[in-house]
Design a protein around this motif. Structure first.
Motif, PDB file in Angstrom:
ATOM      1  N   UNK A 142      92.715  59.002 -14.295  1.00  0.00           N
ATOM      2  CA  UNK A 142      93.902  60.200 -12.584  1.00  0.00           C
ATOM      3  C   UNK A 142      92.051  60.751 -13.140  1.00  0.00           C
ATOM      4  N   UNK A 143      91.861  61.437 -14.330  1.00  0.00           N
ATOM      5  CA  UNK A 143      91.303  62.685 -14.585  1.00  0.00           C
ATOM      6  C   UNK A 143      89.851  61.848 -13.658  1.00  0.00           C
ATOM      7  N   UNK A 144      89.052  60.413 -13.596  1.00  0.00           N
ATOM      8  CA  UNK A 144      88.235  59.777 -12.865  1.00  0.00           C
ATOM      9  C   UNK A 144      88.479  59.823 -11.906  1.00  0.00           C
ATOM     10  N   UNK A 145      89.373  61.025 -10.732  1.00  0.00           N
ATOM     11  CA  UNK A 145      89.370  61.101  -9.512  1.00  0.00           C
ATOM     12  C   UNK A 145      88.326  60.930  -8.987  1.00  0.00           C
ATOM     13  N   UNK A 146      86.995  60.854  -7.680  1.00  0.00           N
ATOM     14  CA  UNK A 146      86.496  61.318  -7.089  1.00  0.00           C
ATOM     15  C   UNK A 146      86.043  62.077  -5.949  1.00  0.00           C
ATOM     16  N   UNK A 147      84.877  62.163  -5.403  1.00  0.00           N
ATOM     17  CA  UNK A 147      85.134  63.066  -4.286  1.00  0.00           C
ATOM     18  C   UNK A 147      85.863  62.163  -3.071  1.00  0.00           C
ATOM     19  N   UNK A 148      86.982  62.806  -2.028  1.00  0.00           N
ATOM     20  CA  UNK A 148      87.110  61.630  -1.233  1.00  0.00           C
ATOM     21  C   UNK A 148      88.528  61.713  -1.124  1.00  0.00           C
ATOM     22  N   UNK A 149      89.188  61.384  -3.051  1.00  0.00           N
ATOM     23  CA  UNK A 149      90.039  61.220  -2.897  1.00  0.00           C
ATOM     24  C   UNK A 149      91.271  62.079  -3.191  1.00  0.00           C
ATOM     25  N   UNK A 150      92.680  62.198  -3.209  1.00  0.00           N
ATOM     26  CA  UNK A 150      93.493  63.073  -2.391  1.00  0.00           C
ATOM     27  C   UNK A 150      94.757  62.854  -3.815  1.00  0.00           C
ATOM     28  N   UNK A 151      96.078  63.736  -4.395  1.00  0.00           N
ATOM     29  CA  UNK A 151      96.543  63.608  -4.624  1.00  0.00           C
ATOM     30  C   UNK A 151      98.134  63.989  -3.851  1.00  0.00           C
ATOM     31  N   UNK A 152      99.634  63.618  -4.217  1.00  0.00           N
ATOM     32  CA  UNK A 152     100.389  63.660  -2.981  1.00  0.00           C
ATOM     33  C   UNK A 152     101.542  64.316  -5.052  1.00  0.00           C
ATOM     34  N   UNK A 153     101.333  65.721  -3.901  1.00  0.00           N
ATOM     35  CA  UNK A 153     102.086  65.896  -5.182  1.00  0.00           C
ATOM     36  C   UNK A 153     103.449  66.633  -4.515  1.00  0.00           C
ATOM     37  N   UNK A 154     104.597  66.964  -5.355  1.00  0.00           N
ATOM     38  CA  UNK A 154     105.516  67.196  -5.599  1.00  0.00           C
ATOM     39  C   UNK A 154     106.384  67.888  -6.562  1.00  0.00           C
ATOM     40  N   UNK A 155     106.434  69.380  -6.165  1.00  0.00           N
ATOM     41  CA  UNK A 155     106.476  69.983  -7.705  1.00  0.00           C
ATOM     42  C   UNK A 155     107.749  70.652  -8.007  1.00  0.00           C
ATOM     43  N   UNK A 156     108.460  70.134  -7.889  1.00  0.00           N
ATOM     44  CA  UNK A 156     110.254  70.070  -7.643  1.00  0.00           C
ATOM     45  C   UNK A 156     110.240  68.633  -7.965  1.00  0.00           C
ATOM     46  N   UNK A 157     112.358  68.373  -7.648  1.00  0.00           N
ATOM     47  CA  UNK A 157     112.150  67.083  -8.897  1.00  0.00           C
ATOM     48  C   UNK A 157     113.222  65.996  -8.246  1.00  0.00           C
ATOM     49  N   UNK A 158     112.821  66.062  -6.876  1.00  0.00           N
ATOM     50  CA  UNK A 158     113.183  65.432  -5.472  1.00  0.00           C
ATOM     51  C   UNK A 158     113.154  64.575  -5.194  1.00  0.00           C
ATOM     52  N   UNK A 159     113.460  63.082  -5.221  1.00  0.00           N
ATOM     53  CA  UNK A 159     112.818  61.881  -4.694  1.00  0.00           C
ATOM     54  C   UNK A 159     112.846  61.546  -3.691  1.00  0.00           C
ATOM     55  N   UNK A 160     112.236  62.134  -2.671  1.00  0.00           N
ATOM     56  CA  UNK A 160     111.910  62.516  -1.428  1.00  0.00           C
ATOM     57  C   UNK A 160     110.738  61.845  -1.347  1.00  0.00           C
TER      58      UNK A 160
END
Ligand code: FES
Length: 245
Positions: free
Chosen positions: A31-49
């Motif tokens: 994952x640290x080899x992520x490349x320019x152009x790629x994104x991450x979808x992030x939750x900063x809490x514990x919901x499973x939504x």
């Protein structure tokens, strides 16, 4: 391949003008080899939504340390040592051609965040980079850019000083624009480049779409660019030589 994982916030640093830089330590080197152009979808809490994730755009990465640098508005609060839940990487890496020596990055009336990782990679590989900031993009704290970056400012949202010369100088161009106007901005730039160069080579002029990506898997259609193209699966960059508006 998109995977779920957990990362830890290592450091938070304000860079000015409403932005902060968040360093996250990821579990997997892949994952640290992520490349320019790629994104991450992030939750900063514990919901499973699944649809409550926000898009985090890397501006740099260090696979040796398993670190990814993210840029976020400083109206959001992040604290060191807090876990965050990631889904990613989402999207296809930008296609920076081996033959490209001169790279033009255009933030057209929109923050250049989506272009910063590419800027860093291009400079590290000895390319010359010019960044154009128009309209709203001029508020961006450019002190955060590497010092060797050439920067051109413009009040006009759709053109800039030396537009013709810079479009001729560049081997590749990547442009971001705000959602309400992206078709207008991209189509006008496509037209200007066509007039200047007479034909658009493949991979020369790339439109970078910054659309909402709630699922990241092609399921929700929120990031549809055309009837068969999705930002999360086929983007975020689309070759303007092939786009019809
Ligand atoms: S984010 Fe749902 S289809 Fe692209």
């Amino acid at each position: 391949m998109i995977r779920e994982s957990i990362a830890i916030i290592e450091r938070v640093r304000r860079i000015g003008a409403g932005w902060q830089q968040v360093s996250i330590a990821v579990e997997e080197t892949a994952l640290a080899n992520i490349q320019p152009g790629q994104s991450l979808l992030v939750r900063t809490h514990n919901s499973w939504e699944p649809y409550l994730r926000s898009i985090w755009v890397p501006i740099d990465a260090d696979p040796a340390q398993n670190l990814i640098e993210i840029e976020r508005p400083d109206s959001e609060t992040y604290l060191p040592d807090v876990d965050i839940h990631l889904l990613g990487p989402v999207g296809i890496p930008f296609s920076l051609q081996k033959s490209t020596k001169n790279l033009l990055l255009i933030a057209q009336d929109f923050p250049p965040t989506r272009l910063r990782f590419l800027l860093n990679v291009a400079l590290r590989s000895q390319r010359a980079v010019t960044v154009v900031l128009t309209g709203e993009a001029k508020k961006y704290p450019v002190a955060a850019f590497p010092t060797e970056t050439e920067i051109i400012y413009s009040d006009d949202t759709q053109t800039w000083p030396s537009q013709k010369e810079t479009l001729l100088w560049a081997d590749q161009v990547f442009v971001v624009a705000p959602i309400p106007f992206y078709e207008l901005y991209f189509s006008q730039l496509q037209q200007v480049a066509l007039e200047i160069r007479h034909a658009l080579p493949e991979n020369y002029l790339n439109a970078v779409y910054d659309l909402p990506m709630p699922c990241g898997t092609g399921a929700c259609m929120a990031c549809m660019v055309s009837s068969r193209q999705y930002t999360c699966l086929d983007g975020p960059a689309f070759d303007l030589a092939k786009m019809r508006f």
